[in-house]
Design an enzyme around this catalytic site. Structure first.
Site: not given
Ligand code: CMP
Length: 141
Positions: A117, A128
């Protein structure tokens, strides 16, 4: 150009496959300095707060469950344009769309288990970082 800080998480799929060092090598090769880092077990409350912006999304429960499923490594990265630079180094959220040479292209398993992330804005980076680090844990230089 501005010296910035961004917040990073090496997610459970990365800690469980022992690839945090390999990911850190890509972060450092991009010129980002790891100025704070710790391995933690995120609590459900911490994960829900961290991803509160996604709480109405259908994948929220799955996302929170995944983030508490194993330890994570939380980090503060520092460098010129660190926020945009780290997003470039991470690659697209969905590894199927991530460019060659990016962390997610190399390591992510799926859109959920996507290894890392990174903050998406300066305001979110501040919030954050403050959720997981106190200022005296961040050692620049
Ligand atoms: P991140 O950058 O941590 O921020 C939000 C997170 O949601 C993203 O990374 C993904 O890991 C997660 N995410 C986004 N879309 C989906 C999805 N369709 N199914 C599961 N997780 C998701």
């Amino acid at each position: 150009m501005a010296l910035e800080r961004t917040f990073s998480i090496l997610k459970p799929d990365a800690t469980q496959r022992n690839v945090t060092g390999a990911i850190n090598a890509l972060i450092e090769a991009a010129g980002l300095k790891i100025v704070a880092q710790k391995r933690i077990q995120m609590s459900l409350g911490e994960a829900r707060r961290f991803y509160a912006v996604h709480k109405e999304r259908p994948f929220f429960g799955e996302l929170v469950d995944f983030m508490v499923s194993a330890p994570v490594v939380v980090q503060v990265l520092e460098g010129e344009n660190a926020i945009a630079k780290y997003r470039e180094v991470m690659g697209a959220t969905n590894p199927a769309q991530a460019a060659d040479g990016t962390i997610r292209k190399q390591f992510a398993l799926s859109v959920g288990e996507n290894s890392v992330h990174g903050s998406d804005s300066a305001d979110n980076a501040k919030l954050e970082i403050a959720q997981f680090f106190s200022e005296n844990e961040i050692i620049s230089g």
